[in-house]
Motif scaffolding. Sequence first.
Motif, PDB file in Angstrom:
ATOM      1  N   UNK A  16      17.943  24.190  52.729  1.00 20.24           N
ATOM      2  CA  UNK A  16      18.980  25.210  52.707  1.00 20.24           C
ATOM      3  C   UNK A  16      18.425  26.465  52.047  1.00 20.24           C
ATOM      4  N   UNK A  17      18.407  27.546  52.784  1.00 21.19           N
ATOM      5  CA  UNK A  17      17.925  28.822  52.275  1.00 21.19           C
ATOM      6  C   UNK A  17      19.102  29.776  52.223  1.00 21.19           C
ATOM      7  N   UNK A  18      19.399  30.237  51.031  1.00 24.47           N
ATOM      8  CA  UNK A  18      20.576  31.077  50.843  1.00 24.47           C
ATOM      9  C   UNK A  18      20.280  32.510  51.265  1.00 24.47           C
ATOM     10  N   UNK A  19      21.242  33.099  51.941  1.00 24.97           N
ATOM     11  CA  UNK A  19      21.162  34.521  52.292  1.00 24.97           C
ATOM     12  C   UNK A  19      22.232  35.339  51.591  1.00 24.97           C
ATOM     13  N   UNK A  20      23.115  34.653  50.857  1.00 28.44           N
ATOM     14  CA  UNK A  20      24.188  35.370  50.163  1.00 28.44           C
ATOM     15  C   UNK A  20      23.721  35.983  48.852  1.00 28.44           C
ATOM     16  N   UNK A  21      22.610  35.509  48.312  1.00 24.88           N
ATOM     17  CA  UNK A  21      22.085  36.041  47.054  1.00 24.88           C
ATOM     18  C   UNK A  21      20.612  36.379  47.227  1.00 24.88           C
ATOM     19  N   UNK A  22      20.165  37.325  46.431  1.00 24.11           N
ATOM     20  CA  UNK A  22      18.777  37.763  46.477  1.00 24.11           C
ATOM     21  C   UNK A  22      18.167  37.604  45.095  1.00 24.11           C
ATOM     22  N   UNK A  23      16.892  37.248  45.079  1.00 27.45           N
ATOM     23  CA  UNK A  23      16.193  37.067  43.815  1.00 27.45           C
ATOM     24  C   UNK A  23      15.795  38.426  43.235  1.00 27.45           C
ATOM     25  N   UNK A  24      15.870  38.505  41.916  1.00 28.07           N
ATOM     26  CA  UNK A  24      15.479  39.742  41.231  1.00 28.07           C
ATOM     27  C   UNK A  24      14.048  39.714  40.730  1.00 28.07           C
ATOM     28  N   UNK A  25      13.300  38.696  41.124  1.00 31.84           N
ATOM     29  CA  UNK A  25      11.903  38.621  40.705  1.00 31.84           C
ATOM     30  C   UNK A  25      11.081  39.717  41.367  1.00 31.84           C
ATOM     31  N   UNK A 174      16.204  30.429  47.220  1.00 31.42           N
ATOM     32  CA  UNK A 174      16.436  31.870  47.358  1.00 31.42           C
ATOM     33  C   UNK A 174      15.096  32.536  47.605  1.00 31.42           C
ATOM     34  N   UNK A 175      15.020  33.287  48.690  1.00 36.55           N
ATOM     35  CA  UNK A 175      13.752  33.918  49.039  1.00 36.55           C
ATOM     36  C   UNK A 175      13.461  35.076  48.089  1.00 36.55           C
ATOM     37  N   UNK A 176      12.178  35.185  47.719  1.00 35.27           N
ATOM     38  CA  UNK A 176      11.717  36.199  46.766  1.00 35.27           C
ATOM     39  C   UNK A 176      10.820  37.188  47.509  1.00 35.27           C
ATOM     40  N   UNK A 177      11.110  38.449  47.331  1.00 38.27           N
ATOM     41  CA  UNK A 177      10.229  39.465  47.901  1.00 38.27           C
ATOM     42  C   UNK A 177       8.918  39.537  47.140  1.00 38.27           C
ATOM     43  N   UNK A 178       7.842  39.823  47.839  1.00 35.62           N
ATOM     44  CA  UNK A 178       6.542  39.843  47.197  1.00 35.62           C
ATOM     45  C   UNK A 178       5.692  40.954  47.793  1.00 35.62           C
ATOM     46  N   UNK A 179       4.616  41.264  47.100  1.00 40.64           N
ATOM     47  CA  UNK A 179       3.663  42.264  47.562  1.00 40.64           C
ATOM     48  C   UNK A 179       2.262  41.833  47.151  1.00 40.64           C
ATOM     49  N   UNK A 180       1.282  42.338  47.861  1.00 37.69           N
ATOM     50  CA  UNK A 180      -0.118  42.035  47.565  1.00 37.69           C
ATOM     51  C   UNK A 180      -0.631  43.049  46.551  1.00 37.69           C
ATOM     52  N   UNK A 181      -1.156  42.545  45.458  1.00 36.78           N
ATOM     53  CA  UNK A 181      -1.707  43.388  44.396  1.00 36.78           C
ATOM     54  C   UNK A 181      -3.219  43.164  44.355  1.00 36.78           C
ATOM     55  N   UNK A 182      -3.982  44.230  44.540  1.00 35.94           N
ATOM     56  CA  UNK A 182      -5.442  44.101  44.579  1.00 35.94           C
ATOM     57  C   UNK A 182      -6.078  45.116  43.655  1.00 35.94           C
TER      58      UNK A 182
END
Length: 359
Positions: A16-25, A174-182
């Motif tokens: 179960x992947x929630x779309x009603x809430x977003x992670x603040x990470x 809850x899915x977490x947005x991420x970015x590549x840091x180099x």
Amino acid sequence: MNRTPSSSSAPDAPAIISTSSQSSLNLSVHPLPLLNISEHFTRTCLQVGKPSPLVIGALLGTQNGREVEILNSFELAYSGAEEAPLLDHAFMVTRREQYKQVFPSLDFLGWYTVSPLPTQRHFSIHTQFAAYSESPLFLVLSPTAITNASEDIPLHAYEAAVEIVDRKSRTVLVEVGWKVETGEAERISVDWVARGGGEGGGSLASHLQTQRAAISMLHERVLLLVRYLTGVLTGQAKKDHDAIRALSALVASLPASEHLEFRKEFDTEYEDVQLTSYLATLTKTASTLNDLVDKFLITTANKESSRDAHSGPGGPGGAMHGPRRMGGGPGGNPRIATTGFNYHRPEDTWMRQTARTYD
């Protein structure tokens, strides 16, 4: 869209992947763990001869509040069937302590696997990491999602959360947005790996190709910054004050070699450095010359003292063997009139020699 399993007992049913809430990470992933995950999965496929084997690994990094940075990873062992794997906790603790000795600033942050999407089997594995972290992260690499038109990395990050639906609580991802840091070294390494590594010679051509790739990357990034500033000026891009301040600081740090005031100040400092160098050379030369004069005086004084010692009192033909002359008489020395002897003192010879040298 919530992906709810049709049967909660099925291990491969989607989690179960929630779309009603977003992670603040605020999650940042470095290239090294991405390369480790890809290499781990590719090597396991070749070893077991299966297209999609189960791979599990730990994620290491740093966390400051809600700022999370994943810097490294290592593989984990498990026992049992792939449908219900059991984590090897002894192996996990040993490897974590070994990495802690080498990288004391890195902590355990979560785990990774390779799958098209999270399933209930992965969720059961996720609960086994609760002993090592209060809220472990969960990274899923989906190589099957790669297409020719896709340029994004097929990676998804999740964290577990409790959601209340119809007055009932359930654990969801809850899915977490991420970015590549180099960093600069990581960009060069990734570019080297992408081109197939070195050719085993370190030749001039390989070195020039590396330099050309670095310059091309720099040129592309400069053009990207120029396009962004142009879009901000024309109102087509959103103004980001942090990015603009960073660009201003970068431009201010560049040497203004063509500016008149910079050239004038540079010439002044250059002349000061040259004058200081000349003064130091003159001082060293004068010191060397002074040492040479002192050595010459000492050598000449020693020779004069030796000659006076042979011809003076007590020597052959000296005053001790000739007639005794009283001080004040003809040929006498008034400074030693009380003794009545006529001889040269070594200090008199030194003073005469010094006077002749400087005259």
